[in-house]
Design an enzyme around this catalytic site. Structure first.
Site, PDB file in Angstrom:
ATOM      1  N   ASN A   1       0.872  -1.164   0.000  1.00 32.31           N
ATOM      2  CA  ASN A   1       0.000   0.000   0.000  1.00 32.31           C
ATOM      3  C   ASN A   1       0.914   1.220   0.000  1.00 32.31           C
ATOM      4  O   ASN A   1       1.306   1.729   1.042  1.00 32.31           O
ATOM      5  CB  ASN A   1      -0.907  -0.019   1.233  1.00 32.31           C
ATOM      6  CG  ASN A   1      -1.919   1.115   1.233  1.00 32.31           C
ATOM      7  OD1 ASN A   1      -1.792   2.086   0.510  1.00 32.31           O
ATOM      8  ND2 ASN A   1      -2.920   0.985   2.083  1.00 32.31           N
TER       9      ASN A   1
ATOM     10  N   ARG B   1      -2.199  -1.585  -3.885  1.00 32.36           N
ATOM     11  CA  ARG B   1      -3.202  -0.525  -3.891  1.00 32.36           C
ATOM     12  C   ARG B   1      -2.833   0.468  -4.989  1.00 32.36           C
ATOM     13  O   ARG B   1      -1.713   0.973  -5.033  1.00 32.36           O
ATOM     14  CB  ARG B   1      -3.233   0.193  -2.548  1.00 32.36           C
ATOM     15  CG  ARG B   1      -4.197   1.382  -2.524  1.00 32.36           C
ATOM     16  CD  ARG B   1      -3.982   2.228  -1.287  1.00 32.36           C
ATOM     17  NE  ARG B   1      -4.889   3.359  -1.250  1.00 32.36           N
ATOM     18  CZ  ARG B   1      -4.529   4.586  -0.920  1.00 32.36           C
ATOM     19  NH1 ARG B   1      -3.264   4.848  -0.616  1.00 32.36           N
ATOM     20  NH2 ARG B   1      -5.412   5.556  -0.895  1.00 32.36           N
TER      21      ARG B   1
ATOM     22  N   HIS C   1     -10.329   6.306  -1.637  1.00 31.86           N
ATOM     23  CA  HIS C   1     -10.457   5.562  -0.374  1.00 31.86           C
ATOM     24  C   HIS C   1     -11.485   4.443  -0.486  1.00 31.86           C
ATOM     25  O   HIS C   1     -12.044   3.988   0.514  1.00 31.86           O
ATOM     26  CB  HIS C   1     -10.829   6.494   0.799  1.00 31.86           C
ATOM     27  CG  HIS C   1      -9.746   7.454   1.173  1.00 31.86           C
ATOM     28  ND1 HIS C   1     -10.010   8.740   1.579  1.00 31.86           N
ATOM     29  CD2 HIS C   1      -8.398   7.323   1.180  1.00 31.86           C
ATOM     30  CE1 HIS C   1      -8.871   9.365   1.834  1.00 31.86           C
ATOM     31  NE2 HIS C   1      -7.879   8.519   1.605  1.00 31.86           N
TER      32      HIS C   1
ATOM     33  N   HIS D   1     -13.231   8.559   6.397  1.00 32.00           N
ATOM     34  CA  HIS D   1     -11.845   8.080   6.367  1.00 32.00           C
ATOM     35  C   HIS D   1     -10.953   9.304   6.546  1.00 32.00           C
ATOM     36  O   HIS D   1     -10.808  10.127   5.636  1.00 32.00           O
ATOM     37  CB  HIS D   1     -11.531   7.381   5.044  1.00 32.00           C
ATOM     38  CG  HIS D   1     -10.123   6.882   4.958  1.00 32.00           C
ATOM     39  ND1 HIS D   1      -9.801   5.539   4.955  1.00 32.00           N
ATOM     40  CD2 HIS D   1      -8.938   7.533   4.904  1.00 32.00           C
ATOM     41  CE1 HIS D   1      -8.497   5.394   4.889  1.00 32.00           C
ATOM     42  NE2 HIS D   1      -7.946   6.604   4.861  1.00 32.00           N
ATOM     43  N   LEU D   2     -10.380   9.438   7.739  1.00 25.16           N
ATOM     44  CA  LEU D   2      -9.580  10.605   8.079  1.00 25.16           C
ATOM     45  C   LEU D   2      -8.140  10.179   8.310  1.00 25.16           C
ATOM     46  O   LEU D   2      -7.829   9.490   9.283  1.00 25.16           O
ATOM     47  CB  LEU D   2     -10.126  11.289   9.344  1.00 25.16           C
ATOM     48  CG  LEU D   2     -11.627  11.618   9.351  1.00 25.16           C
ATOM     49  CD1 LEU D   2     -12.001  12.280  10.666  1.00 25.16           C
ATOM     50  CD2 LEU D   2     -12.003  12.496   8.170  1.00 25.16           C
ATOM     51  N   GLY D   3      -7.273  10.576   7.399  1.00 23.38           N
ATOM     52  CA  GLY D   3      -5.849  10.306   7.536  1.00 23.38           C
ATOM     53  C   GLY D   3      -5.095  11.481   6.964  1.00 23.38           C
ATOM     54  O   GLY D   3      -5.567  12.618   6.986  1.00 23.38           O
TER      55      GLY D   3
ATOM     56  N   ARG E   1      -3.358  18.990   1.759  1.00 21.01           N
ATOM     57  CA  ARG E   1      -4.264  19.354   0.664  1.00 21.01           C
ATOM     58  C   ARG E   1      -5.373  20.268   1.164  1.00 21.01           C
ATOM     59  O   ARG E   1      -5.903  20.076   2.262  1.00 21.01           O
ATOM     60  CB  ARG E   1      -4.874  18.090   0.046  1.00 21.01           C
ATOM     61  CG  ARG E   1      -3.871  17.248  -0.709  1.00 21.01           C
ATOM     62  CD  ARG E   1      -4.487  15.942  -1.185  1.00 21.01           C
ATOM     63  NE  ARG E   1      -3.747  14.814  -0.635  1.00 21.01           N
ATOM     64  CZ  ARG E   1      -4.193  13.570  -0.610  1.00 21.01           C
ATOM     65  NH1 ARG E   1      -5.385  13.280  -1.106  1.00 21.01           N
ATOM     66  NH2 ARG E   1      -3.463  12.608  -0.097  1.00 21.01           N
TER      67      ARG E   1
ATOM     68  N   MET F   1      -1.512  15.598  12.096  1.00 15.37           N
ATOM     69  CA  MET F   1      -2.530  15.967  13.075  1.00 15.37           C
ATOM     70  C   MET F   1      -2.006  15.895  14.501  1.00 15.37           C
ATOM     71  O   MET F   1      -2.378  16.709  15.367  1.00 15.37           O
ATOM     72  CB  MET F   1      -3.769  15.078  12.916  1.00 15.37           C
ATOM     73  CG  MET F   1      -4.861  15.308  13.958  1.00 15.37           C
ATOM     74  SD  MET F   1      -5.496  17.005  14.001  1.00 15.37           S
ATOM     75  CE  MET F   1      -6.635  16.949  12.612  1.00 15.37           C
ATOM     76  N   ARG F   2      -1.132  14.934  14.791  1.00 12.28           N
ATOM     77  CA  ARG F   2      -0.589  14.812  16.140  1.00 12.28           C
ATOM     78  C   ARG F   2       0.174  16.071  16.535  1.00 12.28           C
ATOM     79  O   ARG F   2       0.039  16.577  17.660  1.00 12.28           O
ATOM     80  CB  ARG F   2       0.319  13.584  16.225  1.00 12.28           C
ATOM     81  CG  ARG F   2      -0.406  12.260  16.044  1.00 12.28           C
ATOM     82  CD  ARG F   2       0.544  11.109  15.781  1.00 12.28           C
ATOM     83  NE  ARG F   2       1.192  11.250  14.492  1.00 12.28           N
ATOM     84  CZ  ARG F   2       1.939  10.294  13.918  1.00 12.28           C
ATOM     85  NH1 ARG F   2       2.142   9.148  14.549  1.00 12.28           N
ATOM     86  NH2 ARG F   2       2.493  10.505  12.741  1.00 12.28           N
TER      87      ARG F   2
ATOM     88  N   GLY G   1      -9.046   9.304  12.169  1.00 10.88           N
ATOM     89  CA  GLY G   1     -10.362   8.853  12.592  1.00 10.88           C
ATOM     90  C   GLY G   1     -10.322   7.788  13.670  1.00 10.88           C
ATOM     91  O   GLY G   1     -11.189   7.735  14.544  1.00 10.88           O
ATOM     92  N   GLU G   2      -9.298   6.942  13.626  1.00 10.38           N
ATOM     93  CA  GLU G   2      -9.183   5.850  14.595  1.00 10.38           C
ATOM     94  C   GLU G   2      -8.556   6.299  15.909  1.00 10.38           C
ATOM     95  O   GLU G   2      -8.888   5.755  16.973  1.00 10.38           O
ATOM     96  CB  GLU G   2      -8.344   4.716  14.001  1.00 10.38           C
ATOM     97  CG  GLU G   2      -8.983   4.035  12.799  1.00 10.38           C
ATOM     98  CD  GLU G   2      -8.000   3.161  12.040  1.00 10.38           C
ATOM     99  OE1 GLU G   2      -6.992   2.724  12.653  1.00 10.38           O
ATOM    100  OE2 GLU G   2      -8.224   2.920  10.844  1.00 10.38           O
TER     101      GLU G   2
ATOM    102  N   GLU H   1      -6.989  -1.958   4.883  1.00 11.62           N
ATOM    103  CA  GLU H   1      -6.897  -1.966   3.435  1.00 11.62           C
ATOM    104  C   GLU H   1      -6.027  -3.112   2.943  1.00 11.62           C
ATOM    105  O   GLU H   1      -6.276  -3.675   1.865  1.00 11.62           O
ATOM    106  CB  GLU H   1      -6.331  -0.632   2.946  1.00 11.62           C
ATOM    107  CG  GLU H   1      -7.267   0.546   3.182  1.00 11.62           C
ATOM    108  CD  GLU H   1      -6.624   1.878   2.869  1.00 11.62           C
ATOM    109  OE1 GLU H   1      -7.074   2.545   1.929  1.00 11.62           O
ATOM    110  OE2 GLU H   1      -5.653   2.242   3.566  1.00 11.62           O
TER     111      GLU H   1
END
Length: 394
Positions: free
Chosen positions: A9, A88, A177, A205-207, A238, A280-281, A326-327, A378
């Protein structure tokens, strides 16, 4: 058939890989090369019960990352001799509505579609070419993210643009996604104890890339990404939705050409533009007005799409969070749904708190709309589709 499928992937800034036993579904090895193209790269390789094999160094490109993966198998095992390799691939255009065995014609088609996914198809091809050279006897299978969205109705995929653009140039909504959406939709049905054919879902789906998809009866009926993976939500680097006149405005007032604008919207925008980081972290760890604004813009865009897809579906049987953010980011989940209680959508603070990473409901027990967290897989979905395609050919 016995043996293992190697799943690659290859994403815009990472390479996930897993070795999947085709009989049992067990994973004797898995790993992640992250922050490709950044100053602080990291490879983490897990083989069985052994301690993780970790290497921290820059990976300037995906070729270096994939070479590091191969070296990790050599150094930490297990022996790598797959019966097939599943890849993928982000963009299949209108040519591919299902997984296919890769040959030179498929590679040429994926390359031709690269202008539609310039951040992804080229790096997907890097993984394919390396794997074909490394495992010349193993069938290579492409699983397309866009294939899941081939069920979009014309009113969802059609842009109100000149017919020549649509007919000759393929300008339309494709969606992405899809591999993740296919997996988590099935898992949501299992978690709810219901038949997927009777469910209306919103999948978030948040990554590093992020999208929302409306799924009705296991079929995609609308999705936030469009012609390319740039449209829709605010993402790591983006912009998501912007006024289409932006490129013309910047050309007039600052002399920027289309390529420069596209590069900036894809690589220098999103959280990176607002918070100084695409991670995000790190954005969550920031302080001050810029960090606060970045998170407010990010979660407001999600909330707006959730409301839109609720209206489109007419009812929602569950809302599903998946992907890295998201997770793992409880605050983003809660903030994204704030104010939607009148629609029956809410999170329970205790259930939403960070904890074990497993499939679970984070909404109140009596919630009208269950809110679920389902870790995406995935890699398993790619292996499943590859195995279904090659059967006894491997």
């Amino acid at each position: 058939m016995a043996g293992h499928i190697l799943v690659l992937n290859t994403g815009s800034s990472s390479i996930k890989y897993e070795l999947v036993d085709v009989r049992t579904g067990r994973r004797p090895a898995r790993g992640l090369v992250e922050r490709v193209g950044e100053r602080r790269g990291r490879l983490t390789h897990h083989a069985g019960d052994a301690a993780p094999y970790v290497r921290e160094r820059p990976f300037p490109g995906h070729g270096e990352g994939l070479a590091a993966m191969m070296a990790a198998f050599e150094a930490a095992g297990p022996a790598l001799d797959p019966v097939a390799v599943g890849h993928r691939v982000v963009h299949g255009g209108t040519r591919f509505d299902r997984a296919v065995v890769i040959d030179d014609q498929v590679i040429a088609a994926i390359e031709e579609l690269a202008p539609l996914a310039p951040l992804h198809n080229p790096v997907n091809l890097t993984g394919i070419r390396l794997a074909r050279a490394a495992f010349p006897r193993a069938p290579q299978v492409a699983v397309f993210d866009t294939a899941f969205h081939r069920t979009l109705p014309p009113e969802a995929y059609t842009y109100a643009v000149p017919r020549d653009w649509r007919d000759r140039l393929g300008v339309r909504r494709y969606g992405f996604h899809g591999t993740s959406c296919a997996y988590v939709s099935r898992r949501a049905a299992a978690l709810l104890g219901r038949d997927l054919a009777g469910l209306d879902l919103i999948v978030a789906h948040l990554g590093n890339g992020a999208s929302l998809t409306a799924v009705s009866g296991g079929r995609s009926v609308d999705t936030s990404m469009g012609l390319t993976p740039l449209e829709g939500l605010v993402m790591g680097t983006r912009s998501g939705d912007v006024d289409p006149a932006l490129a013309g405005y910047l050309a007039r007032v600052d002399g920027l050409d289309a390529q420069r604008v596209e590069d900036a919207l894809g690589h220098e925008s999103g959280l990176r533009a607002l918070a100084g980081t695409g991670d995000m972290r790190e954005a969550r760890a920031g302080s001050g007005e810029e960090a606060r604004l970045a998170l407010a813009v990010y979660t407001r865009r999600i909330r707006k799409y959730v409301g839109a897809y609720y209206a489109l579906l007419g009812r929602v049987d569950a809302l599903v969070f998946t992907g890295g953010v998201g997770e793992h980011d409880a605050a983003t989940r809660a903030e994204s749904l704030t104010g939607l209680e009148r629609l029956g959508i809410a999170v329970d603070p205790a259930r939403n708190a960070p904890g074990p990473e497993h499939e679970r409901a984070i909404s109140p027990p009596d919630a009208e709309v269950p809110v679920l967290v389902i870790p995406t897989d995935e890699e398993w979905e790619i292996a499943r589709q590859a195995l279904a395609l090659i059967g006894d050919r491997a």
